[in-house]
Scaffold this motif. Structure first.
Motif, PDB file in Angstrom:
ATOM      1  N   PHE A  77       9.620  24.750 -44.831  1.00 43.84           N
ATOM      2  CA  PHE A  77      11.111  24.297 -44.495  1.00 43.84           C
ATOM      3  C   PHE A  77      11.027  24.143 -43.137  1.00 43.84           C
ATOM      4  N   SER A  78      11.675  22.513 -43.001  1.00 42.30           N
ATOM      5  CA  SER A  78      12.010  22.117 -41.553  1.00 42.30           C
ATOM      6  C   SER A  78      13.255  22.337 -41.210  1.00 42.30           C
ATOM      7  N   PHE A  84      21.476  22.644 -41.865  1.00 34.74           N
ATOM      8  CA  PHE A  84      21.026  22.028 -43.231  1.00 34.74           C
ATOM      9  C   PHE A  84      19.087  22.217 -42.683  1.00 34.74           C
ATOM     10  N   GLY A  85      18.326  21.428 -43.781  1.00 37.48           N
ATOM     11  CA  GLY A  85      16.964  21.481 -43.602  1.00 37.48           C
ATOM     12  C   GLY A  85      16.386  20.556 -44.622  1.00 37.48           C
ATOM     13  N   PHE A  86      15.092  20.551 -44.512  1.00 35.03           N
ATOM     14  CA  PHE A  86      14.277  19.655 -45.429  1.00 35.03           C
ATOM     15  C   PHE A  86      13.052  20.484 -45.776  1.00 35.03           C
ATOM     16  N   VAL A  87      12.737  20.483 -47.053  1.00 37.59           N
ATOM     17  CA  VAL A  87      11.446  21.010 -47.247  1.00 37.59           C
ATOM     18  C   VAL A  87      10.389  19.923 -47.747  1.00 37.59           C
ATOM     19  N   HIS A 108      12.940  27.748 -39.793  1.00 37.80           N
ATOM     20  CA  HIS A 108      12.096  26.718 -39.600  1.00 37.80           C
ATOM     21  C   HIS A 108      10.534  27.174 -39.590  1.00 37.80           C
ATOM     22  N   GLY A 109       9.703  26.562 -40.334  1.00 36.79           N
ATOM     23  CA  GLY A 109       8.189  26.559 -40.862  1.00 36.79           C
ATOM     24  C   GLY A 109       8.012  27.721 -41.848  1.00 36.79           C
ATOM     25  N   ASP A 110       9.006  28.364 -42.265  1.00 35.84           N
ATOM     26  CA  ASP A 110       8.804  29.285 -43.594  1.00 35.84           C
ATOM     27  C   ASP A 110       8.091  28.398 -44.575  1.00 35.84           C
ATOM     28  N   LYS A 111       7.021  28.909 -45.263  1.00 39.82           N
ATOM     29  CA  LYS A 111       6.640  28.599 -46.715  1.00 39.82           C
ATOM     30  C   LYS A 111       7.711  29.094 -47.573  1.00 39.82           C
ATOM     31  N   PRO A 155      18.119  31.358 -30.215  1.00 38.60           N
ATOM     32  CA  PRO A 155      16.611  30.967 -29.915  1.00 38.60           C
ATOM     33  C   PRO A 155      16.360  29.529 -29.301  1.00 38.60           C
ATOM     34  N   ASP A 156      15.439  29.512 -28.332  1.00 39.45           N
ATOM     35  CA  ASP A 156      14.860  28.504 -27.840  1.00 39.45           C
ATOM     36  C   ASP A 156      14.828  27.131 -28.885  1.00 39.45           C
ATOM     37  N   ASN A 157      14.046  27.628 -29.776  1.00 42.91           N
ATOM     38  CA  ASN A 157      13.689  26.512 -30.846  1.00 42.91           C
ATOM     39  C   ASN A 157      15.311  26.110 -31.582  1.00 42.91           C
TER      40      ASN A 157
END
Length: 713
Positions: A77-78, A84-87, A108-111, A155-157
């Motif tokens: 997951f981005s 929203f996001g993209f996989v 962000h970053g999770d599988k 979060p900084d991210n």
């Protein structure tokens, strides 16, 4: 049928097909179930056809209507700052868009596992997160804000769109303005924020050094070495012993130099060169780090965990402790050092006639800088030439051979994107006082050319020996991206030839040569670079597209890169005849994991380095609000465009700040165009801008076109 009636019937049919008891049916069966008379079946078919066009239902080969089967897909997951996001799917499939209300508790970053709807016409497929398989964010770094009975962390991210709720008593006494590390205790969900507890207060946002330390913590960059590593290091001698030199090729009498930046301390490559009857003898001598960092020792395990040294604007986080990186492994002037050498015989056309790889003992005669060598070979500065009079002939020979090697690479199609890197000067408190492009010169190119030659020679040698090895690979560009690039450059009268969707690196090189000096050079160069794939480490040799090289590896920097250290071990075992079947099998199993780890740590280092530079650029520009600069548009989106200044600072002109018109984004031409005025802002266009503001938390700089600012006045 009215649109309202059509919508109502669509919803009714979808609700019916969502029922678990529904089984796919033919038109006749469905009509009977819904009590639709025969004369009105065409109306029902019209609704069904509309649902098929929307991708909501499918018609089977047997003529049965039903919901499309939802496949369960796995990917990473981005996220985005807007929720929203993209996989990014495994296996290189098309990314799946995840709407903000379908992300579940993914960060962000999770599988994740998702279900995906088929793509509608002109739109990418959409999906829903159904399960998080692996968490990427057990801890986060962010800005703490305190309320009366609780707090929260931003979060900084920027790719994590939600705040973290901090219950009362879980804040370690943090106050508003502190940068903190927070450990997540709950990942929340659609209607609930994630929760966490503060585990470390890094410092106040305005304290010197807190900004960089926050990035170090956010990226999980290791600062301290474990005790067992330092214990191993303490047993390593400070100087090379006579016993260690035994059995090695002694080349201490060869005239040897290192050439590095003024502030470099980890000197891992040295050069020897001589003119021979057949051409040149070039020696590239690399610090023999593997002599001290033995396989699977605590030092080796820590080096693999780090993967690479990280060069931030105010500090270096080394892969190896300083006793090695700046001491016994650094090829310091006037000291005996152990090296692994690649000694190449080349003809006057730059072709390798033969080579020797050997364990050696060297002694560097002079520690040279790029500045001094460039002053000799380019400027022929009399003072510098007098200071290094015993070496001027050597440097002239280096430049002669380097020019031949570069031309030879150019002829085969090697691509050279010459985008300037950032050179940042900080004061004693870590504040930026000057930002400028890092200039490449003849001396930096000499070293680049010689390192490339050694890397190619070693890679080809070990490829043909069919020994397990690590290669630096760069795949051919994605055909779809090349197609889009080709369509875009046609607008400017340029073409790029492809064969069966693939492009030869020489075609890219020709394009860059054609646009050199033109107004659209920056525009097309950037888009071409973005069309390239990312280089990575692999245990198979698939070639390096950018260098137009069939064989390529990383051999020349074992102090700061683990892959180089790894192949040194293999080379040395091979030289000693110790690559038994058992050892070959060992490396076969080992190298895939090493390549994945090193590619990942390389990306982490690059991202951290980029973030620290963006942060310091933001801090630098904060003191220059209201100043006017000339820049070049470096990126165009539907929310605005980015402008890069000559000092490499990049800022955003938001579309909402453009007065008196409504601007539309044309992706095919990479431009924003005013609906009424026809005024355009396109990639590569020169533009005068005024600095309007900065945000250190989001690391952004805001610009306004100079004429817009004057118009407001």
């Amino acid at each position: 049928m009215t649109e309202e009636a059509l919508k109502e019937r669509k919803e009714g049919l979808l609700a019916l097909m969502e029922d678990p008891s529904y089984v796919p049916m033919k038109l006749k069966e469905l009509s009977m179930l819904l009590n639709v008379p025969r004369e009105r079946r065409e109306e029902l078919k019209e609704v069904l056809d509309a649902l098929i066009a929307d991708g909501k239902i499918v018609l089977s080969k047997r003529g049965k209507y039903g919901r499309p089967e939802k496949k369960i897909l796995t990917g990473t997951f981005s996220g985005s700052s807007r929720g929203f996001g993209f996989v990014v799917l495994e296996g290189g499939q098309q990314d799946i868009y995840i709407p903000a209300d379908q992300t579940g508790d993914a960060m962000h970053g999770d599988k994740v596992q998702i279900t995906a709807e088929p793509a509608r016409a002109g739109r990418r497929p959409e999906g829903t997160v159904i399960r998080v398989l692996e968490r990427a964010n057990e801890t986060l770094v962010g800005y703490y804000q305190k309320n009366r009975h609780f707090g929260f962390v931003i979060p900084d991210n920027q790719k994590i769109a939600t705040d973290i709720f901090i219950p009362e008593g879980e804040d370690m006494g943090a106050v508003t303005g502190h940068k903190v590390v927070v450990r997540l205790t709950s990942f929340g969900g659609t209607r609930k924020k994630p929760e966490g507890r503060v585990t470390e207060i890094i410092g106040h946002v305005n304290d010197p050094g807190t900004d960089i330390l926050s990035i170090v913590k956010a990226y999980g960059l290791p600062e301290e070495y474990p005790p067992e590593v330092m214990e191993q290091v303490s047993r390593i001698p400070d100087e090379v012993t006579a016993e260690e030199m035994q059995g090695r090729k002694d080349i201490r009498s060869w005239q040897t130099v290192t050439i590095d930046g003024e502030d470099a301390k980890d000197l891992d490559d040295a050069i020897t060169i001589s003119r021979e009857a057949y051409g040149y003898r070039l020696g590239v001598h690399i610090a023999d780090v593997s002599h001290y960092v033995t396989e699977n020792s605590p030092l080796d395990q820590e080096a693999l965990r780090r993967g690479t040294s990280v060069y931030l604007v105010d500090r270096v986080i080394p892969m190896l402790p300083h006793k090695l990186s700046n001491g016994i492994c650094s090829l310091n002037e006037g000291t005996d050092r152990l090296a692994l050498s690649c000694i190449m015989d080349l003809d006057f056309q730059g072709r390798v006639l033969g080579h020797e790889v050997a364990e050696t003992v060297i002694q560097v005669d002079r520690r040279m800088t790029y500045t001094a060598v460039n002053a000799i070979v380019t400027d022929q500065d009399p003072n510098t030439m007098e200071e290094y009079r015993d070496f001027t002939e050597m440097f002239a020979l280096m430049k002669e051979l380097a020019d031949i090697l570069r031309e030879r690479r150019y002829q085969r199609g090697s691509i050279d994107f010459d985008f300037p890197e950032t050179k940042m000067i900080l004061d004693e408190k870590g504040r930026p006082v000057e930002i400028r492009p890092y200039e490449r010169n003849a001396a930096t190119r000499i070293i680049e050319d010689f390192m490339l030659m050694a890397n190619e020679t070693i890679a080809e040698d070990y490829f043909w020996q069919e020994v397990p090895f690590l290669y630096r690979t760069h795949d051919t560009p994605d055909p779809e991206k090349m197609k889009r690039l080709g369509l875009f450059i046609n607008n400017f009268g340029y073409t790029i030839r492809t064969q069966q969707g693939e492009v030869h690196p020489k075609e890219i090189q020709k394009l860059l040569k054609k646009i050199e000096g033109s107004e659209e050079e920056a525009l097309i160069s950037r888009l071409t670079l973005r069309s390239m794939r990312q280089a990575k480490y692999m245990p198979v040799c698939s070639g390096h597209f950018g260098l137009a090289a069939k064989y390529y590896t990383h051999f020349t920097s074992p102090i700061r890169r683990y892959p180089d250290l790894q192949i040194h071990r293999i080379i040395k075992e091979n030289l000693h005849g110790n690559l038994t079947e058992k050892r070959l099998s060992h490396y076969d199993k080992l190298l895939t994991g090493v390549s994945i780890q090193c590619s990942a740590t390389e990306r982490r280092a690059e991202e951290a380095e980029r973030e620290t530079i963006k942060m310091k650029k933001c801090e630098y520009m904060a003191k220059r609000i209201g100043r006017e600069y000339e820049g070049v548009i470096s990126g165009v989106t539907n929310w605005g465009f980015y402008v890069e200044l000559p000092n490499t600072v990049e800022g955003l002109v938001h579309v909402s700040s453009l007065q008196g018109d409504y601007y539309l984004f044309d992706e095919s031409r990479m431009e924003l165009r005013g609906e009424m005025s026809g005024r355009t802002f396109r990639l590569g266009q020169k533009l005068r801008v005024v600095v309007m503001g900065t945000d250190k938390l989001t690391r952004t700089v805001d610009f306004l076109p100079a004429e817009e600012e004057n118009r407001e006045d």
